[in-house]
Design a protein around this motif. Structure first.
Motif, PDB file in Angstrom:
ATOM      1  N   ILE A 171      25.328  28.408 -42.345  1.00  0.00           N
ATOM      2  CA  ILE A 171      25.643  27.140 -41.693  1.00  0.00           C
ATOM      3  C   ILE A 171      25.194  25.983 -42.580  1.00  0.00           C
ATOM      4  CG2 ILE A 171      25.160  25.708 -39.671  1.00  0.00           C
ATOM      5  CD1 ILE A 171      24.536  28.449 -38.232  1.00  0.00           C
ATOM      6  N   HIS A 172      26.097  25.064 -42.849  1.00  0.00           N
ATOM      7  CA  HIS A 172      25.724  23.850 -43.585  1.00  0.00           C
ATOM      8  C   HIS A 172      26.680  22.728 -43.210  1.00  0.00           C
ATOM      9  CE1 HIS A 172      24.075  21.201 -46.599  1.00  0.00           C
ATOM     10  NE2 HIS A 172      25.310  20.923 -46.972  1.00  0.00           N
ATOM     11  N   TRP A 206      18.739  17.207 -37.561  1.00  0.00           N
ATOM     12  CA  TRP A 206      19.629  18.370 -37.520  1.00  0.00           C
ATOM     13  C   TRP A 206      19.225  19.408 -38.554  1.00  0.00           C
ATOM     14  CZ3 TRP A 206      22.853  21.448 -35.199  1.00  0.00           C
ATOM     15  CH2 TRP A 206      23.594  22.359 -35.965  1.00  0.00           C
ATOM     16  N   ARG A 207      18.817  18.986 -39.735  1.00  0.00           N
ATOM     17  CA  ARG A 207      18.511  19.931 -40.807  1.00  0.00           C
ATOM     18  C   ARG A 207      17.408  20.907 -40.412  1.00  0.00           C
ATOM     19  NH1 ARG A 207      23.025  19.899 -43.349  1.00  0.00           N
ATOM     20  NH2 ARG A 207      23.476  18.101 -44.656  1.00  0.00           N
ATOM     21  N   TRP A 218      16.833  22.148 -37.416  1.00  0.00           N
ATOM     22  CA  TRP A 218      17.422  23.165 -36.540  1.00  0.00           C
ATOM     23  C   TRP A 218      18.401  24.052 -37.309  1.00  0.00           C
ATOM     24  CZ3 TRP A 218      15.771  24.282 -31.736  1.00  0.00           C
ATOM     25  CH2 TRP A 218      14.910  23.363 -31.141  1.00  0.00           C
ATOM     26  N   GLU A 219      19.138  23.462 -38.228  1.00  0.00           N
ATOM     27  CA  GLU A 219      20.049  24.232 -39.069  1.00  0.00           C
ATOM     28  C   GLU A 219      19.267  25.272 -39.863  1.00  0.00           C
ATOM     29  OE1 GLU A 219      23.641  22.500 -41.500  1.00  0.00           O
ATOM     30  OE2 GLU A 219      21.859  22.470 -42.773  1.00  0.00           O
ATOM     31  N   ASN A 265      19.494  29.312 -39.926  1.00  0.00           N
ATOM     32  CA  ASN A 265      19.817  29.932 -41.212  1.00  0.00           C
ATOM     33  C   ASN A 265      18.725  30.865 -41.712  1.00  0.00           C
ATOM     34  OD1 ASN A 265      22.441  29.168 -41.902  1.00  0.00           O
ATOM     35  ND2 ASN A 265      21.787  27.175 -42.662  1.00  0.00           N
ATOM     36  N   THR A 268      20.414  19.306 -29.738  1.00  0.00           N
ATOM     37  CA  THR A 268      20.866  20.368 -30.650  1.00  0.00           C
ATOM     38  C   THR A 268      22.181  20.962 -30.163  1.00  0.00           C
ATOM     39  OG1 THR A 268      18.618  20.884 -31.365  1.00  0.00           O
ATOM     40  CG2 THR A 268      20.280  22.605 -31.639  1.00  0.00           C
ATOM     41  N   VAL A 326      25.776  20.618 -32.139  1.00  0.00           N
ATOM     42  CA  VAL A 326      26.644  21.749 -32.490  1.00  0.00           C
ATOM     43  C   VAL A 326      28.084  21.441 -32.096  1.00  0.00           C
ATOM     44  CG1 VAL A 326      27.199  24.147 -31.963  1.00  0.00           C
ATOM     45  CG2 VAL A 326      24.833  23.490 -32.420  1.00  0.00           C
TER      46      VAL A 326
END
Length: 367
Positions: free
Chosen positions: A10-11, A60-61, A63-64, A68, A278, A282
């Motif tokens: 995910i990115h 966000w990063r 949670w990403e 990941n 979050t 998404v």
């Protein structure tokens, strides 16, 4: 894509995150009359609070990166993309398990249970009950992206997940579901009875029977649950809109992040801000705000039977819509029923230890 399985971490591009912040900064606020903050839907103050946090504090990063930490893949099934986490247990006798989320949630519903279910020894649990986890975004939701056609209701999604598990090489597996996943998980058992060993859900769906004697004999607890379902069916405005006019709403919640969070939060306002944002992120960042809500219309149109023969385990969290046990016992192969002492509709997130324990006990008896 074809039927091959490909890595798909995910990115989200920086430009999309910048665009989100810019849109949040330019929110056009809806006027609110005196008294309009009570019983008229999400209040102006609540949306302002969420938008401000989303714009100024939400990362966000972080949670990403948390998601990941586990491997992700994608494949094409029935003409649409299916994105999924695939977390293999270090235990040799792990039970394959597919976890199904709902709306307005996402795969992040299960982020707190991934480690203990897949690697119990690392979390102080008995390693004899461990799981290979498959964690898909429902078609039309999140990282799976918008579906290209209509018809993606519970039945078609379940069929896609049966195919997904076949492609992953699993001939016997269990299913877990929350929200829409509570319909999808047992449906996998109906479609693949020789493969699915059991379904574990947080809400057991049922049809209210035309049986005055059964209804008259309901326990006080079950009568309250029946009344709660009846009230929900007549007051859940979002479900009515989604079922009848999903595309009319899709334009607004796809164009405005403030509109999206103002709409979605009505179903998760008891959650912490980070969790609310979050799930909203998404939907926003994958352009699935509009396609995700179509599942309500599709489910109404397909009219699948509720009952299934697959062994069913139920955990009821106290701050969730309760199921009527007497109806569930009549219409399902109910083998486990637990009433938790805490937890919400998102019990996997806010009471993960309880869900983990119940899932482990349920499937330990179904190997």
């Amino acid at each position: 894509m074809n039927d091959q399985i490909q890595p798909a971490p995910i990115h989200v591009p920086d430009a999309e995150l910048d665009d989100l912040k810019d849109r949040l900064a330019r929110t056009c606020w809806a006027p609110e009359p005196a008294g309009g903050d009570v019983d008229y839907g999400t209040s102006n103050a609540r949306v302002r609070e969420l938008v401000t946090y989303w714009k100024d504090r939400y990362d966000w990063r972080a949670w990403e990166a948390r998601l990941n930490a586990y491997p992700h893949y994608e494949t094409e099934i029935d003409g649409t993309r299916v994105h999924f986490g695939w977390i293999k247990s270090p235990e040799p006798d792990a039970i394959p398990l597919i976890l199904c989320h709902g709306w307005p949630g996402s795969v992040f519903e299960y982020v707190n249970v991934i480690g203990p279910l897949s690697d119990p020894a690392a979390h102080g649990l008995d390693p004899n009950v461990a799981f290979d986890l498959v964690l898909p975004s429902l078609p039309g939701f999140g990282f799976s992206g918008p579906t290209p056609d209509t018809g993606w209701g519970v039945g078609r999604i379940a069929a896609a997940f049966v195919e997904l598990m076949r492609r992953l090489g699993y001939s016997r597996y269990g299913t877990v579901g929350n929200d829409w996943g509570c319909g999808i998980a047992p449906e996998l058992g109906r479609l693949a009875p020789d493969a699915v060993i059991g379904a574990h859900v947080t809400e057991a769906w049922f049809d209210a029977p035309d049986d005055p004697e059964l209804i008259a004999g309901l326990s006080e607890r079950d009568r309250g649950a029946m009344e709660a379902w009846q009230q929900f069916s007549t007051t859940a405005a979002y479900a009515m809109v989604h079922s009848e006019q999903p595309q009319s709403l899709a334009h607004a919640i796809t164009d405005s992040p403030a509109g999206l969070v103002g709409w979605n939060v009505q179903c998760m306002d008891d959650q912490e801000v980070e969790a609310i944002l979050t799930h909203a992120s998404v939907h926003w960042l994958t352009n699935t705000a509009g396609s995700a809500i179509r599942i309500y219309a599709e489910a109404d149109r397909e009219q699948l039977p509720v009952a299934a023969d697959v062994p069913l385990g139920v955990i009821q969290f106290p701050h969730d819509l309760p199921s009527v046990r007497a109806f569930v016992e009549r219409q399902h192969n109910l083998v486990s029923w637990t009433e938790a002492d805490r937890g919400s509709h998102y019990g996997a997130y806010d009471a993960p230890d309880l869900l983990i324990d119940d899932v482990r006990q349920f499937f330990a008896g179904l190997r």
